[in-house]
Design a protein around this motif. Structure first.
Motif, PDB file in Angstrom:
ATOM      1  N   ASN A   8       3.012  10.463   5.451  1.00 56.91           N
ATOM      2  CA  ASN A   8       2.140  11.217   6.359  1.00 56.91           C
ATOM      3  C   ASN A   8       1.162  11.977   5.468  1.00 56.91           C
ATOM      4  OD1 ASN A   8       1.045  12.496   8.569  1.00 56.91           O
ATOM      5  ND2 ASN A   8       2.754  13.921   8.850  1.00 56.91           N
ATOM      6  N   VAL A   9       0.000  11.365   5.207  1.00 51.27           N
ATOM      7  CA  VAL A   9      -0.906  11.839   4.160  1.00 51.27           C
ATOM      8  C   VAL A   9      -1.965  12.793   4.721  1.00 51.27           C
ATOM      9  CG1 VAL A   9      -2.554  11.170   2.377  1.00 51.27           C
ATOM     10  CG2 VAL A   9      -0.565   9.706   2.861  1.00 51.27           C
ATOM     11  N   PHE A  10      -1.960  14.005   4.193  1.00 53.70           N
ATOM     12  CA  PHE A  10      -2.978  15.004   4.514  1.00 53.70           C
ATOM     13  C   PHE A  10      -3.916  15.075   3.316  1.00 53.70           C
ATOM     14  CE2 PHE A  10       0.579  15.889   7.151  1.00 53.70           C
ATOM     15  CZ  PHE A  10       0.116  16.524   8.297  1.00 53.70           C
ATOM     16  N   THR A  11      -5.063  14.442   3.398  1.00 54.42           N
ATOM     17  CA  THR A  11      -5.947  14.382   2.239  1.00 54.42           C
ATOM     18  C   THR A  11      -6.657  15.697   1.974  1.00 54.42           C
ATOM     19  OG1 THR A  11      -7.895  13.652   3.485  1.00 54.42           O
ATOM     20  CG2 THR A  11      -6.364  11.938   2.704  1.00 54.42           C
ATOM     21  N   MET A  12      -6.799  16.541   2.984  1.00 53.60           N
ATOM     22  CA  MET A  12      -7.576  17.786   2.936  1.00 53.60           C
ATOM     23  C   MET A  12      -9.043  17.498   2.639  1.00 53.60           C
ATOM     24  SD  MET A  12      -4.896  19.289   3.734  1.00 53.60           S
ATOM     25  CE  MET A  12      -5.681  20.816   4.146  1.00 53.60           C
ATOM     26  N   ALA A  13      -9.451  16.263   2.942  1.00 48.83           N
ATOM     27  CA  ALA A  13     -10.847  15.861   2.759  1.00 48.83           C
ATOM     28  C   ALA A  13     -11.434  15.367   4.086  1.00 48.83           C
ATOM     29  CB  ALA A  13     -10.943  14.765   1.709  1.00 48.83           C
ATOM     30  N   GLY A  14     -10.828  15.817   5.184  1.00 48.88           N
ATOM     31  CA  GLY A  14     -11.380  15.484   6.491  1.00 48.88           C
ATOM     32  C   GLY A  14     -10.682  14.368   7.222  1.00 48.88           C
ATOM     33  N   ASN A  15      -9.708  13.724   6.595  1.00 48.62           N
ATOM     34  CA  ASN A  15      -8.994  12.647   7.277  1.00 48.62           C
ATOM     35  C   ASN A  15      -7.509  12.673   6.942  1.00 48.62           C
ATOM     36  OD1 ASN A  15      -9.706  11.949   4.635  1.00 48.62           O
ATOM     37  ND2 ASN A  15      -9.540   9.778   5.047  1.00 48.62           N
ATOM     38  N   LYS A  16      -6.702  12.096   7.857  1.00 52.76           N
ATOM     39  CA  LYS A  16      -5.262  12.034   7.693  1.00 52.76           C
ATOM     40  C   LYS A  16      -4.809  10.598   7.928  1.00 52.76           C
ATOM     41  CE  LYS A  16      -4.745  16.587   9.883  1.00 52.76           C
ATOM     42  NZ  LYS A  16      -4.142  17.289  11.049  1.00 52.76           N
ATOM     43  N   TYR A  17      -3.647  10.290   7.392  1.00 53.54           N
ATOM     44  CA  TYR A  17      -3.015   8.994   7.626  1.00 53.54           C
ATOM     45  C   TYR A  17      -1.587   9.262   8.096  1.00 53.54           C
ATOM     46  CZ  TYR A  17      -6.822   7.104   4.742  1.00 53.54           C
ATOM     47  OH  TYR A  17      -8.050   6.756   4.222  1.00 53.54           O
ATOM     48  N   SER A  18      -1.273   8.851   9.304  1.00 55.58           N
ATOM     49  CA  SER A  18       0.099   9.036   9.785  1.00 55.58           C
ATOM     50  C   SER A  18       1.070   8.147   9.017  1.00 55.58           C
ATOM     51  CB  SER A  18       0.185   8.740  11.277  1.00 55.58           C
ATOM     52  OG  SER A  18      -0.243   7.417  11.544  1.00 55.58           O
ATOM     53  N   ARG A  19       0.517   7.060   8.476  1.00 51.03           N
ATOM     54  CA  ARG A  19       1.309   6.195   7.597  1.00 51.03           C
ATOM     55  C   ARG A  19       0.344   5.613   6.570  1.00 51.03           C
ATOM     56  NH1 ARG A  19       5.647   1.521   9.525  1.00 51.03           N
ATOM     57  NH2 ARG A  19       6.557   1.165   7.460  1.00 51.03           N
ATOM     58  N   GLY A  20       0.173   6.330   5.465  1.00 45.82           N
ATOM     59  CA  GLY A  20      -0.824   5.936   4.474  1.00 45.82           C
ATOM     60  C   GLY A  20      -0.238   5.745   3.092  1.00 45.82           C
ATOM     61  N   SER A  21      -1.032   5.093   2.248  1.00 46.84           N
ATOM     62  CA  SER A  21      -0.596   4.809   0.876  1.00 46.84           C
ATOM     63  C   SER A  21      -1.654   5.262  -0.116  1.00 46.84           C
ATOM     64  CB  SER A  21      -0.321   3.314   0.706  1.00 46.84           C
ATOM     65  OG  SER A  21       0.718   2.903   1.572  1.00 46.84           O
ATOM     66  N   ILE A  22      -1.208   5.628  -1.303  1.00 47.68           N
ATOM     67  CA  ILE A  22      -2.092   6.115  -2.366  1.00 47.68           C
ATOM     68  C   ILE A  22      -1.752   5.365  -3.639  1.00 47.68           C
ATOM     69  CG2 ILE A  22      -2.852   8.133  -3.686  1.00 47.68           C
ATOM     70  CD1 ILE A  22      -1.579   9.835  -1.363  1.00 47.68           C
ATOM     71  N   LEU A  23      -2.762   4.794  -4.264  1.00 47.14           N
ATOM     72  CA  LEU A  23      -2.557   4.094  -5.539  1.00 47.14           C
ATOM     73  C   LEU A  23      -3.145   4.939  -6.656  1.00 47.14           C
ATOM     74  CD1 LEU A  23      -1.527   1.532  -6.945  1.00 47.14           C
ATOM     75  CD2 LEU A  23      -3.837   0.563  -6.660  1.00 47.14           C
ATOM     76  N   ILE A  24      -2.350   5.078  -7.710  1.00 44.75           N
ATOM     77  CA  ILE A  24      -2.716   5.916  -8.851  1.00 44.75           C
ATOM     78  C   ILE A  24      -2.697   5.078 -10.116  1.00 44.75           C
ATOM     79  CG2 ILE A  24      -1.965   7.867 -10.267  1.00 44.75           C
ATOM     80  CD1 ILE A  24      -0.629   8.938  -7.625  1.00 44.75           C
ATOM     81  N   ASP A  25      -3.739   5.258 -10.930  1.00 45.56           N
ATOM     82  CA  ASP A  25      -3.804   4.537 -12.200  1.00 45.56           C
ATOM     83  C   ASP A  25      -4.466   5.411 -13.251  1.00 45.56           C
ATOM     84  OD1 ASP A  25      -3.509   2.456 -14.025  1.00 45.56           O
ATOM     85  OD2 ASP A  25      -5.416   1.508 -13.466  1.00 45.56           O
ATOM     86  N   LYS A  26      -3.859   5.501 -14.402  1.00 45.94           N
ATOM     87  CA  LYS A  26      -4.394   6.278 -15.527  1.00 45.94           C
ATOM     88  C   LYS A  26      -4.702   7.718 -15.132  1.00 45.94           C
ATOM     89  CE  LYS A  26      -6.330   2.139 -17.700  1.00 45.94           C
ATOM     90  NZ  LYS A  26      -7.551   1.419 -18.118  1.00 45.94           N
ATOM     91  N   GLY A  27      -3.814   8.291 -14.330  1.00 47.34           N
ATOM     92  CA  GLY A  27      -3.918   9.699 -13.983  1.00 47.34           C
ATOM     93  C   GLY A  27      -4.862  10.024 -12.849  1.00 47.34           C
ATOM     94  N   LYS A  28      -5.523   9.015 -12.292  1.00 42.43           N
ATOM     95  CA  LYS A  28      -6.503   9.235 -11.229  1.00 42.43           C
ATOM     96  C   LYS A  28      -6.104   8.504  -9.949  1.00 42.43           C
ATOM     97  CE  LYS A  28      -9.479  11.573 -13.805  1.00 42.43           C
ATOM     98  NZ  LYS A  28      -9.857  12.979 -13.532  1.00 42.43           N
ATOM     99  N   ILE A  29      -6.597   9.005  -8.831  1.00 44.74           N
ATOM    100  CA  ILE A  29      -6.411   8.333  -7.548  1.00 44.74           C
ATOM    101  C   ILE A  29      -7.453   7.217  -7.459  1.00 44.74           C
ATOM    102  CG2 ILE A  29      -6.519   8.595  -5.038  1.00 44.74           C
ATOM    103  CD1 ILE A  29      -5.786  11.608  -5.573  1.00 44.74           C
ATOM    104  N   VAL A  30      -7.001   5.983  -7.257  1.00 43.65           N
ATOM    105  CA  VAL A  30      -7.934   4.855  -7.254  1.00 43.65           C
ATOM    106  C   VAL A  30      -8.084   4.202  -5.876  1.00 43.65           C
ATOM    107  CG1 VAL A  30      -7.624   4.355  -9.699  1.00 43.65           C
ATOM    108  CG2 VAL A  30      -6.131   3.239  -8.036  1.00 43.65           C
ATOM    109  N   LYS A  31      -7.127   4.478  -4.974  1.00 41.31           N
ATOM    110  CA  LYS A  31      -7.239   3.860  -3.641  1.00 41.31           C
ATOM    111  C   LYS A  31      -6.398   4.646  -2.638  1.00 41.31           C
ATOM    112  CE  LYS A  31      -7.468  -0.629  -3.480  1.00 41.31           C
ATOM    113  NZ  LYS A  31      -7.134  -2.085  -3.466  1.00 41.31           N
ATOM    114  N   ILE A  32      -6.945   4.818  -1.434  1.00 42.39           N
ATOM    115  CA  ILE A  32      -6.228   5.460  -0.335  1.00 42.39           C
ATOM    116  C   ILE A  32      -6.467   4.622   0.914  1.00 42.39           C
ATOM    117  CG2 ILE A  32      -5.823   7.610   0.949  1.00 42.39           C
ATOM    118  CD1 ILE A  32      -7.676   8.919  -1.289  1.00 42.39           C
ATOM    119  N   GLU A  33      -5.419   4.010   1.419  1.00 39.99           N
ATOM    120  CA  GLU A  33      -5.537   3.165   2.605  1.00 39.99           C
ATOM    121  C   GLU A  33      -4.230   3.209   3.385  1.00 39.99           C
ATOM    122  OE1 GLU A  33      -6.697  -0.767   1.534  1.00 39.99           O
ATOM    123  OE2 GLU A  33      -8.560  -0.132   0.533  1.00 39.99           O
TER     124      GLU A  33
END
Length: 391
Positions: A8-33
């Protein structure tokens, strides 16, 4: 790589995902879907966040962690240099001990970033910094330094120097000494700029160079101000010198909310989970954040650790909700609002592609008292994992 999935992702950037995923690479966020498909050949660590709340790492916008260590007494207290009322040249960088046990408490609460610096015994206390909460070498933990210049008004300064029978012993003297210091710093800046323009040699002054980021607008004055009159004095002086300002504590801010809104300056409110043991905190109330927000003022909430324990940051935000602050705004006050006020929102404070992978995962709403922190992630690395989750 690290994948957080089905949360249940609260991005605090104006959008939420009730069932979302976050991909991280080399210390950075690279994808949110909602769903992220991965190449089976890639080495990816996966966190199943189903039924969990996933937020940006929490941010404490005003504290003294590491510079006023827990359980150390005088030996671990480097918060206030009370030998002179004007000490702008002091740097928090040289006083913070990352070995302070409170850093673990921050990590285990999902707090990934903190604004740290000198206390409020002096008219000008010195330079603050913003840092991550994981590490052993302070230089590697810093995100922004200097991040602010600490100034203070009211009771703490008066008490410190009244006991020494020296100036400043009144609010008039505090304001006058700050104006004098800013006036001299401005003259120094103008003289340096004129010399450089004319290709003349210029002898730099260590005690004045530290003011240049403030005068240029790169960093704000960080003003300790509880009482309404002190808040307005801080605003008055900042406007006189055309400076940026954050109003820290802002205990009586609700009494002058319209004036604060008109100034355009943000407020860092708290600590409120303490006794009203000083004259200037007699009107301390959890209603203040909500009233300031309703007036249109950008707010962050602070524990002022160790005045209130840093791990109680979410408790302070929860009490503000109980007294009228909108739930989402309470979460913003300890994430993106705090990042924006601390001038580090380009790196932290929200879950967005390109930002540092600083993320906190909870088994429920972090503002509820029984909620547990399951994972704390800083720069894409798991730095805290709840005991029951450990392998």
């Amino acid at each position: 790589m690290l994948l957080i999935k089905d949360g249940n992702v609260f991005t605090m950037a104006g959008n939420k995902y009730s069932r979302g995923s976050i991909l991280i690479d080399k210390g950075k966020i690279v994808k949110i879907e909602e769903t992220i498909e991965l190449d089976s050949n890639k080495d990816v660590e996966i966190i199943d966040a189903a039924n969990c709340w996933v937020l940006p790492g929490l941010i404490e916008a005003h504290c003294h962690i590491g510079i006023k260590e827990e359980r150390k007494g005088f030996e671990g207290d480097d918060c206030n240099e009370m030998s002179s009322p004007i000490t702008p040249f002091l740097r928090a960088l040289d006083g913070i001990n990352p070995m302070d046990s409170a850093f673990y408490n921050a990590l285990s609460s999902g707090i990934t970033g903190v604004m740290v610096g000198p206390g409020s015994s002096n008219v000008v206390g010195g330079q603050w910094l913003f840092m991550k909460t994981d590490g052993r070498i302070i230089d590697d933990m810093v995100v922004l330094e200097p991040a602010a210049m600490k100034v203070a008004f009211g009771e703490n300064v008066k008490s410190t120097y009244n006991n020494k029978n020296m100036m400043p012993m009144t609010r008039m003297a505090i304001a006058a000494m700050l104006r004098e210091e800013l006036f001299e710093a401005k003259k120094y800046k103008e003289s340096k700029e004129a010399s450089m323009k004319e290709n003349k040699s210029f002898e730099e002054d260590f005690r004045k160079e530290c003011w240049l980021p403030v005068l240029s607008g790169s960093i704000p004055l960080k003003a300790h101000a509880h009482r309404a009159d002190d808040i307005l004095t801080a605003i008055r002086i900042a406007k006189e010198f055309n400076l940026k300002l954050t109003i820290d504590h802002c205990t009586e801010g609700h009494l002058v909310a319209k004036e604060i809104f008109g100034s355009g300056y943000p407020a860092i409110v708290g600590p409120s989970l303490v006794s009203r043991n000083k004259i200037e905190t007699q009107y301390a109330d959890y209603k203040t954040p909500g009233l300031l927000h309703k007036e249109g003022i950008k707010i962050a909430i602070t524990t002022d650790h160790p005045v209130t324990r840093i791990q109680d940051l979410t408790v302070c935000a929860a009490f503000a909700v109980k007294e009228g602050l909108d739930m989402e705004e309470a979460l913003r006050s300890i994430t993106i609002n705090a990042a924006e006020i601390c001038n580090v929102d380009h790196r932290v404070g929200s879950i967005e592609v390109g930002k540092d992978a600083d993320i906190a995962i909870y088994d429920g709403n972090p503002l509820e008292i029984f909620t547990k922190t399951l994972f704390t992630i800083i720069n894409g690395r798991i730095v805290y994992k709840a005991d029951e989750m450990k392998d």
